[in-house]
Design an enzyme around this catalytic site. Structure first.
Site, PDB file in Angstrom:
ATOM      1  N   TYR A   1      67.428  76.756  15.872  1.00 34.72           N
ATOM      2  CA  TYR A   1      67.151  75.322  15.915  1.00 34.72           C
ATOM      3  C   TYR A   1      68.314  74.525  16.500  1.00 34.72           C
ATOM      4  CZ  TYR A   1      62.903  76.182  13.283  1.00 34.72           C
ATOM      5  OH  TYR A   1      61.669  76.604  12.910  1.00 34.72           O
TER       6      TYR A   1
ATOM      7  N   TYR B   1      57.016  76.878   3.745  1.00 28.22           N
ATOM      8  CA  TYR B   1      57.599  77.499   4.938  1.00 28.22           C
ATOM      9  C   TYR B   1      57.234  78.978   4.947  1.00 28.22           C
ATOM     10  CZ  TYR B   1      60.675  79.268   8.507  1.00 28.22           C
ATOM     11  OH  TYR B   1      61.141  79.885   9.635  1.00 28.22           O
TER      12      TYR B   1
ATOM     13  N   ASP C   1      54.040  84.691  -0.755  1.00 28.04           N
ATOM     14  CA  ASP C   1      55.157  84.899   0.157  1.00 28.04           C
ATOM     15  C   ASP C   1      56.441  84.878  -0.670  1.00 28.04           C
ATOM     16  OD1 ASP C   1      57.231  84.718   1.944  1.00 28.04           O
ATOM     17  OD2 ASP C   1      56.285  83.216   3.232  1.00 28.04           O
TER      18      ASP C   1
HETATM   19  C1  LIG Z   1      62.556  83.093   5.893  1.00 28.09           C
HETATM   20  C2  LIG Z   1      61.166  83.046   5.435  1.00 28.09           C
HETATM   21  C3  LIG Z   1      60.116  83.538   6.223  1.00 28.09           C
HETATM   22  C4  LIG Z   1      60.332  84.070   7.625  1.00 28.09           C
HETATM   23  O1  LIG Z   1      61.158  85.178   7.648  1.00 28.09           O
HETATM   24  P1  LIG Z   1      61.917  85.571   9.025  1.00 28.09           P
HETATM   25  O2  LIG Z   1      62.591  86.869   8.692  1.00 28.09           O
HETATM   26  O3  LIG Z   1      62.865  84.457   9.311  1.00 28.09           O
HETATM   27  O4  LIG Z   1      60.876  85.719  10.073  1.00 28.09           O
HETATM   28  C5  LIG Z   1      58.839  83.493   5.709  1.00 28.09           C
HETATM   29  N1  LIG Z   1      58.600  83.005   4.468  1.00 28.09           N
HETATM   30  C6  LIG Z   1      59.582  82.537   3.687  1.00 28.09           C
HETATM   31  C7  LIG Z   1      59.259  82.037   2.322  1.00 28.09           C
HETATM   32  C8  LIG Z   1      60.903  82.529   4.133  1.00 28.09           C
HETATM   33  O5  LIG Z   1      61.871  82.033   3.354  1.00 28.09           O
END
Ligand SMILES: *Cc1c(COP(=O)(O)O)cnc(C)c1O
Length: 429
Positions: free
Chosen positions: A14, A141, A242
């Site tokens: 970024y 995110y 996630d």
């Molecule tokens: C960092 C993150 C991602 C993406 O992971 P990358 O390895 O940067 O592609 C996805 N979900 C969450 C909750 C994250 O913190």
């Protein structure tokens, strides 16, 4: 180091080629310390974005990498298997919620999210249902690739830039009740409403359990998550958690979903999986989801990255998980949490502070004005710490091995920033 070359030619996360900001040259890292080229040691408050939980240059992780690289760094995973993959998947399955039985190894968090979304879509396709939508939360995110971005907060990730190309999904209000506050039943209303209205179209709900990370560092009440699980069951929608940021002890539980005593249908892990040594992630699912996906038209799950199951990454991940299994993280994270609980509320007296919050080894100071990145970063380095804020959020997630004096140094540096008006943009800027 040729910093002028770096400024002129290398993109950092970024960043702008028009106004590149200062990058600090790092030569090595050890334990909780990151060393600059001029020899200065910085106490790490970021764990290199949630990942370096056991600290840098760890003897057991180094040994695992050395031993593996002398055997093979990589072989393809199609039609071939190897001990590091088997071992890391055995360890993973013994740690994650026990309904999960199948592991898909991927190469980054974003890819694990892509994989989880594809699993959900193939699942419903195999069942003969058209379910093209995902339901998620505001302030979430999930990564920077397109499908991951499509379920990330539309304002933060600037969906307007990609209009017409980016799929449009459903966003429910994110919970307002903090982890330590009394549960407010109204928090679930919008989510329930969206699911009730749209469930026939929705393949899965995807969200970050308990802590919304890069989308706002929000730490919410476990009751929200419990009700999300119950509503997904009621309406027959898959639940993808996630845990790329929260997994492997960061919130004080091995996985954040344990705060709510629930299990996902699909789980994404990444970041701390190799304790920050290598890039590796995984999407795990149940036998029912896996078998349904594979019983569909394609006859398999349609994904297979070149570097899938990279042996070097698997070997280090396996060593990192063996450290987790030994259990010292529980006491370490508890101690960091107590440090935050004691120290962060004292920062509320600074007029710049809007709120402080913490959970496990995560400490957050939300400010009224956005930080002036160049200035605050220089102040932190001067105070011997590495903390990288964004917007109105100064947050810390130090390696689990951090001692009380390291935490003190981090919090003192944050306090120094709060006393320095030049660290913040004013409305005039
Ligand atoms: C960092 C993150 C991602 C993406 O992971 P990358 O390895 O940067 O592609 C996805 N979900 C969450 C909750 C994250 O913190």
């Amino acid at each position: 180091m040729d910093l002028a070359f770096d400024r002129q030619h290398i993109w950092h996360p970024y960043t702008s080629t028009l106004t590149p900001l200062t990058c600090y040259p790092v030569t090595h890292a050890d334990g909780v310390f990151i060393y600059l080229e001029d020899g200065k040691a910085l106490v790490d408050g970021m764990s290199s974005w949630w990942s370096a939980i056991h600290g840098y240059n760890h003897p057991r992780l180094n040994a695992a990498a050395h031993q593996q690289i002398d055997k093979m760094s990589h072989v393809m995973f199609g039609g071939i298997t190897h001990q590091p993959a088997i071992e890391v998947c055995q360890r993973l399955l013994s740690l994650v919620p026990n309904n999960l039985e199948h592991v898909f190894l991927a190469d980054s968090g974003s890819v694990a999210v892509e994989v989880s979304l594809k699993m959900a879509l193939q699942y419903w396709h195999a069942k003969g249902e058209q379910r093209p939508k995902f339901l998620t939360l505001r302030h979430g995110y999930h990564g920077d690739t397109f499908a991951a971005m499509s379920v990330t907060d539309p304002d933060n990730s600037m969906h307007t830039l990609y209009k017409g190309f980016l799929p449009e999904h459903l966003f429910a209000k994110s919970p307002n009740t903090g982890f330590w506050e009394a549960w407010d039943e109204r928090d679930i209303e919008d989510f329930r409403h969206q699911l009730t209205e749209n469930h026939r179209q929705i393949a899965a709900v995807i969200l970050e359990p308990i802590v919304q990370g890069a989308g706002g560092m929000r730490i919410y009440h476990p009751e929200f998550l419990r009700q999300v699980r119950a509503l997904c069951d009621e309406f027959g929608v898959l639940l993808i958690l996630d845990e790329i940021a929260t997994g492997f002890g960061r919130t004080g539980k091995l996985f954040a979903c344990e705060h709510a005593n629930i299990q996902p249908d699909i789980l994404c892990v990444g970041k701390a999986l190799t304790s920050g040594y290598m890039t590796l992630s995984a999407a795990l699912t149940t036998k029912e989801v896996a078998d349904t996906v594979c019983g569909g038209e394609a006859g398999c799950f349609m994904h297979g990255p070149t570097f899938m199951g990279n042996p070097l990454a698997c070997a280090v991940a396996s060593a990192s998980l063996s450290l987790i299994e030994e259990g010292h993280w529980q006491q370490q994270v508890k101690q960091i949490e107590l440090g935050f609980a004691e120290r962060l509320p004292l920062l509320n007296r600074y007029p710049q502070v809007k709120a402080t919050r913490w959970l496990g080894a995560i400490g957050v100071v939300e400010t009224h004005q956005p930080v002036n990145m160049e200035v605050i970063q220089a102040l932190f380095v001067q105070h011997g710490v590495w903390i990288r804020p964004f917007g109105r959020l100064i947050y810390m997630m130090p390696p689990f091995i951090s001692e009380p004096q390291h935490l003190d140094q981090l919090i003192q540096a944050v306090e120094a920033a709060l006393q320095s008006p030049e660290c913040f943009l004013s409305d005039a800027d």
